[in-house]
Design an enzyme around this catalytic site. Sequence first.
Site: not given
Lengths: 146, 146
Positions: B55, B57, B85
């Site tokens: 992801h 991030e 998430c």
Amino acid sequence: MNVFNDEYFMKRALDEAYAAYEKDEVPVGAVIVHKEKIIARGHNLSEKLIDFTAHAEMQVFTSASNYLQNKYLNECKLYVTLEPCIMCAGAAFWTRIGEIIYGTADLKRGFRTVSNNLLHPSTKLKGPVLENECSQILKSFFSAKR
Amino acid sequence: MNVFNDEYFMKRALDEAYAAYEKDEVPVGAVIVHKEKIIARGHNLSEKLIDFTAHAEMQVFTSASNYLQNKYLNECKLYVTLEPCIMCAGAAFWTRIGEIIYGTADLKRGFRTVSNNLLHPSTKLKGPVLENECSQILKSFFSAKR
């Protein structure tokens, strides 16, 4: 009797935890098993890599997905010496890993401190396995730090 | 008036989301800012890398910690086009990042679907910022998939 049982694979995860210990890392180790074969091994490397995302579980998710060429690990089992944290449980959710077997619970930072339902509905959770040894290595590590 | 405001940095995160879109990845982008300077840029690469831990991030946490040579990002701000998430919020917790600014809420998989308290107590949360553009790119991506 199958020698490749949960204790066998947890010992292999413990081997990884000892490798972390020797590097002065918080001693947590993990392996991922696919069809009774270890396809990924890893231990915490947060200090060495200066990176909190380098938990043992994160590394073995990456390795196992690469090995299988599949983001989904529903046919795999994760053996990890310490109950996964929220980050690692969140990663496990995405992989839909078939089963997680943990060594010892983490009452402070384990994912179950937030919710028992962070994992994918199809993921089984089992533990503790070899609890005494899995917790003892952590206690030894932190008591040596004080 | 400071041009380096939240909208400015969210646009840079959006640039990353568009880069993901062009690679047929779920279009989420992120940047990390330290003292008004972008020190890490990333976009979702889960498909290309066959790895759910990729992801946006997660990648910028790794990059920023490497750049600063510090696991802790308490002096940094994360700009991300979609609410993190659970995995990414769990990673953010460990980094103690100073602030998270998100573009659009994720009502299905955002960390707040589980708890508002997954972040570190010292981490501020702000959003939505440029909500329309941040959500529109996702809608376009998924409607093209159907």
